[in-house]
Design a protein around this motif. Structure first.
Motif, PDB file in Angstrom:
ATOM      1  N   THR A  21     -37.352 -33.926  12.316  1.00  0.00           N
ATOM      2  CA  THR A  21     -38.864 -33.539  11.817  1.00  0.00           C
ATOM      3  C   THR A  21     -39.340 -34.820  11.640  1.00  0.00           C
ATOM      4  O   THR A  21     -40.341 -35.599  11.439  1.00  0.00           O
ATOM      5  CB  THR A  21     -38.832 -32.618  11.793  1.00  0.00           C
ATOM      6  N   ALA A  22     -38.626 -35.416  10.260  1.00  0.00           N
ATOM      7  CA  ALA A  22     -38.904 -35.971   9.663  1.00  0.00           C
ATOM      8  C   ALA A  22     -39.126 -37.644  10.200  1.00  0.00           C
ATOM      9  O   ALA A  22     -39.466 -39.099   9.955  1.00  0.00           O
ATOM     10  CB  ALA A  22     -37.959 -36.512   8.125  1.00  0.00           C
ATOM     11  N   PRO A  93     -30.403 -40.510   8.385  1.00  0.00           N
ATOM     12  CA  PRO A  93     -29.574 -38.974   9.409  1.00  0.00           C
ATOM     13  C   PRO A  93     -29.673 -38.766  10.390  1.00  0.00           C
ATOM     14  O   PRO A  93     -30.947 -38.115  10.309  1.00  0.00           O
ATOM     15  CB  PRO A  93     -28.522 -38.329   8.304  1.00  0.00           C
ATOM     16  N   GLY A  94     -29.297 -38.661  12.074  1.00  0.00           N
ATOM     17  CA  GLY A  94     -29.776 -38.494  12.705  1.00  0.00           C
ATOM     18  C   GLY A  94     -30.540 -39.333  13.543  1.00  0.00           C
ATOM     19  O   GLY A  94     -31.224 -38.861  14.824  1.00  0.00           O
ATOM     20  N   SER A  95     -30.996 -40.424  13.130  1.00  0.00           N
ATOM     21  CA  SER A  95     -31.264 -41.184  13.621  1.00  0.00           C
ATOM     22  C   SER A  95     -30.767 -42.155  15.345  1.00  0.00           C
ATOM     23  O   SER A  95     -31.717 -42.007  16.145  1.00  0.00           O
ATOM     24  CB  SER A  95     -32.194 -42.874  13.537  1.00  0.00           C
ATOM     25  N   GLY A  96     -29.666 -41.693  15.672  1.00  0.00           N
ATOM     26  CA  GLY A  96     -28.948 -41.983  17.311  1.00  0.00           C
ATOM     27  C   GLY A  96     -28.468 -41.182  17.887  1.00  0.00           C
ATOM     28  O   GLY A  96     -28.530 -40.753  19.401  1.00  0.00           O
ATOM     29  N   GLN A 103     -38.328 -42.105  20.827  1.00  0.00           N
ATOM     30  CA  GLN A 103     -39.525 -41.873  20.634  1.00  0.00           C
ATOM     31  C   GLN A 103     -39.016 -43.700  19.493  1.00  0.00           C
ATOM     32  O   GLN A 103     -40.468 -44.355  19.368  1.00  0.00           O
ATOM     33  CB  GLN A 103     -39.979 -40.575  19.617  1.00  0.00           C
ATOM     34  N   ILE A 104     -38.163 -43.786  18.598  1.00  0.00           N
ATOM     35  CA  ILE A 104     -37.992 -44.641  17.618  1.00  0.00           C
ATOM     36  C   ILE A 104     -38.325 -46.260  18.724  1.00  0.00           C
ATOM     37  O   ILE A 104     -38.953 -47.059  18.081  1.00  0.00           O
ATOM     38  CB  ILE A 104     -36.270 -44.468  17.616  1.00  0.00           C
ATOM     39  N   ASP A 105     -37.215 -46.087  20.086  1.00  0.00           N
ATOM     40  CA  ASP A 105     -37.469 -46.685  21.043  1.00  0.00           C
ATOM     41  C   ASP A 105     -39.116 -47.393  21.409  1.00  0.00           C
ATOM     42  O   ASP A 105     -39.060 -48.378  21.148  1.00  0.00           O
ATOM     43  CB  ASP A 105     -36.575 -46.888  22.033  1.00  0.00           C
ATOM     44  N   VAL A 216     -24.209 -46.467  18.104  1.00  0.00           N
ATOM     45  CA  VAL A 216     -24.593 -45.925  19.007  1.00  0.00           C
ATOM     46  C   VAL A 216     -23.351 -46.065  19.537  1.00  0.00           C
ATOM     47  O   VAL A 216     -23.072 -44.855  20.309  1.00  0.00           O
ATOM     48  CB  VAL A 216     -26.041 -45.549  19.997  1.00  0.00           C
ATOM     49  N   GLU A 217     -22.829 -47.309  20.063  1.00  0.00           N
ATOM     50  CA  GLU A 217     -22.049 -47.448  21.222  1.00  0.00           C
ATOM     51  C   GLU A 217     -20.623 -46.689  20.366  1.00  0.00           C
ATOM     52  O   GLU A 217     -19.961 -45.729  21.161  1.00  0.00           O
ATOM     53  CB  GLU A 217     -21.809 -48.669  21.215  1.00  0.00           C
ATOM     54  N   GLN A 218     -20.290 -46.314  18.842  1.00  0.00           N
ATOM     55  CA  GLN A 218     -19.065 -45.834  18.418  1.00  0.00           C
ATOM     56  C   GLN A 218     -19.159 -44.444  18.432  1.00  0.00           C
ATOM     57  O   GLN A 218     -18.142 -44.187  18.496  1.00  0.00           O
ATOM     58  CB  GLN A 218     -19.560 -46.755  17.213  1.00  0.00           C
ATOM     59  N   ILE A 219     -20.291 -44.260  18.185  1.00  0.00           N
ATOM     60  CA  ILE A 219     -20.229 -42.494  18.754  1.00  0.00           C
ATOM     61  C   ILE A 219     -20.497 -42.120  19.808  1.00  0.00           C
ATOM     62  O   ILE A 219     -19.831 -41.059  20.166  1.00  0.00           O
ATOM     63  CB  ILE A 219     -22.012 -41.619  18.399  1.00  0.00           C
TER      64      ILE A 219
END
Length: 280
Positions: A21-22, A93-96, A103-105, A216-219
């Protein structure tokens, strides 16, 4: 960026805790800022640029230059603010998370697109100013050759005011042309400085995406490793079960063989005993 500034405190309260949400609230704030930039570029900036192009006196030139500089500086500050806010989004935290990544992209692409549009607007305006500088220089130096005009214009654009020569009998007209040229050459040099900063800012926004991709790739790689480890563990368990079953099966085989051997031994022993008795 009046609306963004007014809502800044409220947005910070809403985004302080982090989470999807943030992040979405921050993206909304950035997109609102981009819309304000677009409106300012298409209205206030365009009007100030046209005013400078249409001004005909030194007083008008100075007034329009001040207005234009103020609007350009305000736009540049807003771009920097939105870049910093996008960076905070990336570091949240959580941006991935897949729920917010799209939405970020989109927000990042919107910001890059507006930077490009502003760069194009400034580049087109710069070309029109250069043409005016050339015409004014020709008015002030009607007897100059094309080569002299070219060199003189370049010198003026570099800030060498003494390069603008006032010759001939049309002194007043030449002086007006000189004043106009100096204002426009100053505007051109400012645009060039701003364009350098905009190019750097655009690259920084692009790098925010590149910084996010390794994470993201690491995750994803971590998730793949977990799946692979689970598969390997399952295979080991299956092999252990099979081995245990085989071990139990061989134990029964061995027990049966031992019993058979015992039976044979007992049978032979009984047979030998009976034979000995019959011989007596």
């Amino acid at each position: 960026m009046s609306e963004v500034n007014q809502n800044n405190g409220y947005a910070q309260q809403q985004t302080g805790a982090g989470g999807p949400t943030a992040i979405l609230n921050k993206c909304k704030e950035i997109n609102n800022g981009i819309q304000e930039l677009r409106a300012k570029r298409e209205s206030q900036l365009a009007a100030a640029q046209n005013a400078l192009l249409d001004s005909s006196t030194g007083k008008e030139d100075q007034a329009t230059r001040q207005t234009l500089d103020y609007i350009e500086d305000e736009i540049n500050r807003t771009f920097r603010y939105l870049r910093d806010l996008l960076q905070k989004v990336k570091n949240t935290p959580g941006s991935g998370d897949a729920r917010v990544q799209t939405q970020i992209d989109v927000t990042q692409k919107n910001l890059q697109r507006e930077i490009q549009q502003y760069q194009k607007t400034q580049s087109d305006f710069q070309k029109r100013l250069r043409e005016q500088v050339r015409r004014r220089y020709e008015i002030a130096n009607p007897e100059a050759s094309p080569e002299q005009i070219e060199q003189g214009v370049e010198n003026v654009l570099l800030g060498q005011e003494q390069a603008f020569q006032v010759t001939g009998s049309r002194t007043r007209q030449a002086n007006d042309a000189r004043a106009a040229v100096l204002e426009r050459s100053g505007a051109i040099r400012k645009i060039e400085r701003d364009m350098i900063e905009l190019s750097r800012l655009y690259q920084e926004v692009a790098e925010l995406v590149q910084q996010q991709e390794p994470a993201v790739e690491q995750i994803n790689q971590g998730a793949q490793d977990v799946v692979q480890n689970v598969d390997n563990a399952t295979k080991h368990i299956d092999n252990a079960i099979i081995s245990a079953r085989n071990a139990r099966r061989w134990k029964w085989y061995a027990l049966i063989i031992i019993l058979i051997i015992i039976g044979i031994v007992v049978g032979v022993a009984v047979g030998v005993t009976e034979a000995n008795r019959g011989g007596k």
